[in-house]
Design a protein around this motif. Structure first.
Motif, PDB file in Angstrom:
ATOM      1  N   LYS A   1       0.743  -1.087   0.096  1.00 31.88           N
ATOM      2  CA  LYS A   1      -0.153   0.092  -0.065  1.00 31.88           C
ATOM      3  C   LYS A   1       0.722   1.276   0.072  1.00 31.88           C
ATOM      4  O   LYS A   1       0.474   2.377  -0.461  1.00 31.88           O
ATOM      5  N   GLN A   2       1.963   1.274   0.636  1.00 29.78           N
ATOM      6  CA  GLN A   2       2.699   2.563   0.744  1.00 29.78           C
ATOM      7  C   GLN A   2       4.213   2.187   0.876  1.00 29.78           C
ATOM      8  O   GLN A   2       4.554   1.179   1.095  1.00 29.78           O
ATOM      9  N   VAL A   3       5.104   3.372   0.965  1.00 27.41           N
ATOM     10  CA  VAL A   3       6.708   3.492   1.278  1.00 27.41           C
ATOM     11  C   VAL A   3       6.475   4.267   2.312  1.00 27.41           C
ATOM     12  O   VAL A   3       6.123   5.582   2.280  1.00 27.41           O
ATOM     13  N   THR A   4       7.380   3.899   3.237  1.00 23.39           N
ATOM     14  CA  THR A   4       7.487   4.738   4.735  1.00 23.39           C
ATOM     15  C   THR A   4       9.019   4.633   4.809  1.00 23.39           C
ATOM     16  O   THR A   4       9.603   3.594   4.867  1.00 23.39           O
ATOM     17  N   VAL A   5       9.304   5.790   5.094  1.00 22.94           N
ATOM     18  CA  VAL A   5      10.948   6.153   5.710  1.00 22.94           C
ATOM     19  C   VAL A   5      10.762   6.913   6.922  1.00 22.94           C
ATOM     20  O   VAL A   5      10.241   7.911   6.989  1.00 22.94           O
ATOM     21  N   THR A   6      11.602   6.504   7.886  1.00 21.62           N
ATOM     22  CA  THR A   6      11.536   6.948   9.250  1.00 21.62           C
ATOM     23  C   THR A   6      13.016   7.610   9.473  1.00 21.62           C
ATOM     24  O   THR A   6      13.759   6.560   9.060  1.00 21.62           O
ATOM     25  N   VAL A   7      13.187   8.451  10.101  1.00 24.16           N
ATOM     26  CA  VAL A   7      14.412   9.060  10.535  1.00 24.16           C
ATOM     27  C   VAL A   7      14.479   9.090  12.086  1.00 24.16           C
ATOM     28  O   VAL A   7      13.572  10.067  12.505  1.00 24.16           O
ATOM     29  N   HIS A   8      15.558   8.697  12.614  1.00 23.96           N
ATOM     30  CA  HIS A   8      15.365   8.810  14.280  1.00 23.96           C
ATOM     31  C   HIS A   8      16.886   9.275  14.736  1.00 23.96           C
ATOM     32  O   HIS A   8      17.658   8.474  14.240  1.00 23.96           O
ATOM     33  N   ASP A   9      17.033  10.372  15.419  1.00 24.71           N
ATOM     34  CA  ASP A   9      18.405  10.606  16.049  1.00 24.71           C
ATOM     35  C   ASP A   9      18.540  10.333  17.465  1.00 24.71           C
ATOM     36  O   ASP A   9      19.868  10.467  18.178  1.00 24.71           O
ATOM     37  N   GLY A  10      17.383  10.189  18.247  1.00 22.35           N
ATOM     38  CA  GLY A  10      17.623   9.887  19.778  1.00 22.35           C
ATOM     39  C   GLY A  10      18.350  10.894  20.523  1.00 22.35           C
ATOM     40  O   GLY A  10      19.111  10.709  21.633  1.00 22.35           O
ATOM     41  N   GLY A  11      18.281  12.383  20.121  1.00 14.44           N
ATOM     42  CA  GLY A  11      19.237  13.389  20.714  1.00 14.44           C
ATOM     43  C   GLY A  11      18.285  13.910  21.377  1.00 14.44           C
ATOM     44  O   GLY A  11      17.446  13.692  22.141  1.00 14.44           O
ATOM     45  N   VAL A  12      18.550  15.591  21.648  1.00 17.20           N
ATOM     46  CA  VAL A  12      17.947  16.257  22.651  1.00 17.20           C
ATOM     47  C   VAL A  12      16.530  16.677  22.361  1.00 17.20           C
ATOM     48  O   VAL A  12      15.702  17.163  23.309  1.00 17.20           O
TER      49      VAL A  12
END
Length: 772
Positions: free
Chosen positions: A339-350
């Protein structure tokens, strides 16, 4: 000027032939709205021609000497109106001619309550609608503002002995009809513009699809050159027979092939790699950890605009993390499903407080960029909790393809809106005229208008009522229609000394509410039959008891007939436009889906070929410069692998509009996992639809995921007279990792293990590979 009423040699009541397809007309901006307005003007002028017959007939039955000049005026007006309706004369000329004729009619009118004056007054009412559809904008309003008082003053000057009833009624009627016609024009233009846009979208989408197919034909030469050079040379080296027995000859052949292919490929535009984590890591000084679907697979799924927007948005998120998060690691995960394309970005910072200022990087380079490319972007963060960004692109076949306001729903809205406008205008103007002409008197016109007002209220409320309650409202309106007619003409020999022309159309709102707002065709025809019966009975009764009044009733029955007939024709054209709009929307959706499939196949095949070609050319260069021996078994095995890969990717059938993108994705997934995928595509074989292709593609991807690295997997498509088949043969495939097999109407499937191999068969009804 060519009349829009002639469409392909066929004439239609409003000039728009519902049998025309979306490609039969040149949809330049504003054409359809202009044609619709011009066609309504044509219908009004033709109606005016027909009304001249009513005027002449009323004159004949009014008694007394009949001036020949009036009959000549009737004939002249009919000719001018007919000429204006077919654009022989400009519309404003016909407009001035027909309004000028009213002065002559009023001049020869003698009796206030004669059928002739009654017919003339209704001709005047008809013409008040005309300026809105002949002139534009303020010109139509100014024309009505000048003509309205001029006619009223002319009536008072020609017949000073008449009461003020006629001029006063004409003024209120003119204002009401002008306002209603302007509202109607605006609604119709908005609707026609919507349908025109749908048709234009369809034409543009089809032109784009044609251009893509032309480009596909041109790229076929690239594949032929590749086959004649690199693929054949790799196959010859892999076979190790006489063609490569002389090292100098095979090295020269490799050198020549590399030069020719590089020269050909250098002429083509190249795209920078997307989601290049190594580039980001070096440029921004953070370690980017990529997981999930490989970038080369995203290239085969996303359209070009979305692909570039996604790459830019993720790059900006990585840069933002490098600047502000305080972390040295950033995670990027991509996931592709049916159904879809999902891209996630996570930095775990402040993190931050979540307030994204306009004009800053996250607002412009992430959110705005994604929105412009049709990507849903969201950023979730809080102080001390890092930043999580999600970018989601929905596949066209699973997105909401129809516009929020479809042609059919807009047609319903236009029809209902016009119905309420007409009902409100008849009721309000009728009350104004009656209260002005008979102040302090409760005439029979009030009950007629009350029936209309109650019916409108019931019709409005009935939208939320159950079926049996709606049926009762229909019965009420069917009975109210003849009652309104009888009450509206209560002034004819039933106690009043004058006839109020406006009330003649008190019957029309009940018919229009049945037709347009309750959508009851049976109720409409029953009400029309009841009104016809009331007209006949009333005329017969008055013929025996008040002979002079009988012709007035007959003439008074003409305005409702004209209004309802005109309404029925206009709404019929609106409905035909709705059908054409729906056809256009379906055509645009189909063409866009096919374009996306063509682009996915072309781009995916190119990326796969370029990726495999780069390694193949590197291998041929090493053979050409003597650093590798074409007789070595390891070199021959590498040549065999590259030859098989390139041959299968270049021979992918471009007509697989639904399955093609999934096959491309399967090649990319297999290459990323180190699995040798062999694909054999039957010519003209394709899935039934995007959904069935998704089910088959998910099965192939599941088989690839269940195959251990280093193993081989064979996918074959076979076409039959009634069914097409997909056969998967895998070595070492883990059966437990496979999802359930796809099913559907007319589908069959099976799975069995043969020693170390697994055999999967799926069959489905065959279809044309190019859906229409």
């Amino acid at each position: 000027m060519t009349s829009p009423a002639i469409a392909g040699g066929r004439w239609s009541p409003l000039g728009l032939d519902p049998t025309d397809s979306v490609d039969d007309v040149n949809y330049r901006p504003g054409w359809l709205a202009s044609a619709l307005i011009q066609s309504i003007r044509q219908a009004l002028l033709i109606g005016g021609v027909a009304w001249q017959v009513v005027v002449a007939g009323a004159l004949l039955v009014s008694g007394g000497r009949i001036p020949r000049s009036v009959l000549l005026i009737c004939l002249l007006v009919a000719v001018l109106a007919l000429a204006g309706s077919f654009d022989v004369l400009p519309g404003w000329v016909a407009l001035l001619a027909v309004y000028s004729s009213l002065y002559a009619y009023y001049y020869v009118a003698v009796e206030l309550n004669s059928p002739f004056l009654f017919a003339v007054l209704w001709l005047q009412n008809l013409w008040w609608v005309l300026p809105a559809f002949v002139l534009r904008g303020w010109a139509s309003i100014a024309t009505s503002a000048v003509l309205l008082p001029a006619l009223c003053l002319a009536e008072l000057w020609m017949h000073p002995g008449w009461a003020a009833d006629v001029p006063r009624s004409a003024t209120v009627t003119g204002v009401g009809m002008t306002i209603a016609s302007l509202i109607a024009r605006r609604s119709l233009v908005r609707y026609a513009t919507f349908v025109e846009k749908s048709a234009a979208d369809a034409v543009r989408a089809r032109h784009r699809l044609a251009a893509l197919r032309k480009a596909a034909l041109e790229s076929a030469e690239d594949r032929r050159i590749l086959h004649d050079t690199v693929i054949n040379t790799l196959g010859s080296v892999a076979a190790g027979r006489g063609a490569v027995s002389a090292r100098d000859l095979v090295r020269e052949r490799c050198r020549s092939d590399v030069a020719r292919v590089e020269s050909r490929w250098a002429q083509r535009p190249t795209h920078a790699p997307v989601l290049n984590v190594d580039k980001w890591s070096v440029r921004y000084g953070v370690q980017v950890h990529y997981s999930g679907t490989p970038p080369e697979v995203l290239v085969t799924v996303l359209p070009e605009a979305a692909l570039q927007a996604l790459d830019g948005a993720v790059g900006e998120l990585v840069q933002n993390a490098a600047k502000h998060s305080g972390m040295t690691d950033v995670g990027v995960d991509a996931h592709v499903d049916e159904k879809q394309v999902t891209v996630t970005v996570h930095d775990g910072g402040v993190g931050f407080d979540g307030n994204i200022e306009p004009g800053r990087g996250l607002a412009t380079s992430v959110l705005a960029r994604a929105r412009d490319a049709g990507i849903d972007a969201s950023i979730m963060t809080a102080p001390g909790q890092g930043v999580d960004a999600r970018l989601r692109w929905q596949r066209p076949e699973h997105a909401e393809l129809d516009p929020p306001e479809t042609a059919t729903s807009l047609a319903d809205a236009v029809e209902e809106r016009l119905g309420w406008v007409w009902t409100a205008a008849v009721t309000a103007v009728g009350v104004l005229i009656e209260s002005a002409n008979h102040p302090g008197r409760l005439t029979l016109a009030y009950p007629a208008l009350a029936l209309v007002a109650v019916g409108a209220g019931l019709a409005w409320s009935a939208r939320l009522w159950p079926g049996w309650a709606r049926a009762l409202v229909v019965v009420y309106l069917v009975l109210a229609a003849p009652a309104c007619f009888v009450l509206a003409f209560g002034g004819v020999d039933f106690g009043q000394s004058s006839v109020i022309p406006w009330q003649a159309i008190a019957v029309t709102p009940t018919l229009i509410l049945l037709r347009s707002n309750l959508h009851s065709r049976a109720g409409f025809w029953w009400a029309a039959a009841a009104v016809t019966t009331a007209v006949v009975v009333t005329t017969v009764v008055l013929q025996y008891h008040a002979q002079p009044a009988a012709p007035v009733v007959v003439v008074g029955a003409m305005p409702p007939l004209f209004v309802v007939t005109f309404w029925y024709v206009v709404i019929g054209v609106v409905r035909s436009l709705a059908d054409r709009g729906q056809e256009a929307a379906r055509a645009a959706t189909q063409a866009r889906a096919e374009s996306e499939a063509e682009m996915a196949i072309a781009r995916g095949r190119r990326e796969l070929i370029d990726g495999g070609l780069a390694k193949a050319l590197e291998l041929l260069r090493s053979i050409a410069d003597g650093s590798r021996d074409p007789h070595a078994s390891r070199v021959q095995q590498e040549c065999s692998a590259h030859e098989s890969y390139l041959r299968h990717t270049t021979l992918l059938d471009a007509r697989m509009l639904w399955l093609g993108p999934w096959v491309i994705r399967a090649f990319a997934e297999a290459r990323a996992r180190g699995i040798q995928l062999v694909f054999r595509g039957g010519e003209g074989v394709d899935a039934e639809s995007a959904d069935s292709a998704a089910a088959l593609g998910a099965l192939v991807l599941g088989a690839i995921a269940a195959t251990p690295p280093g193993k081989s997997l064979s996918v074959s498509l076979y076409g039959g007279p009634k069914t097409d088949q997909l056969i998967i043969v895998g070595d070492g495939v883990r059966e437990a990792d496979l999802s359930h097999l796809p099913t559907g109407d007319g589908w069959s499937h099976g799975m069995q293990r043969l020693s170390e191999q697994i055999l999967i068969e799926v069959a489905w009804p065959c279809v044309d590979a190019h859906p229409q």
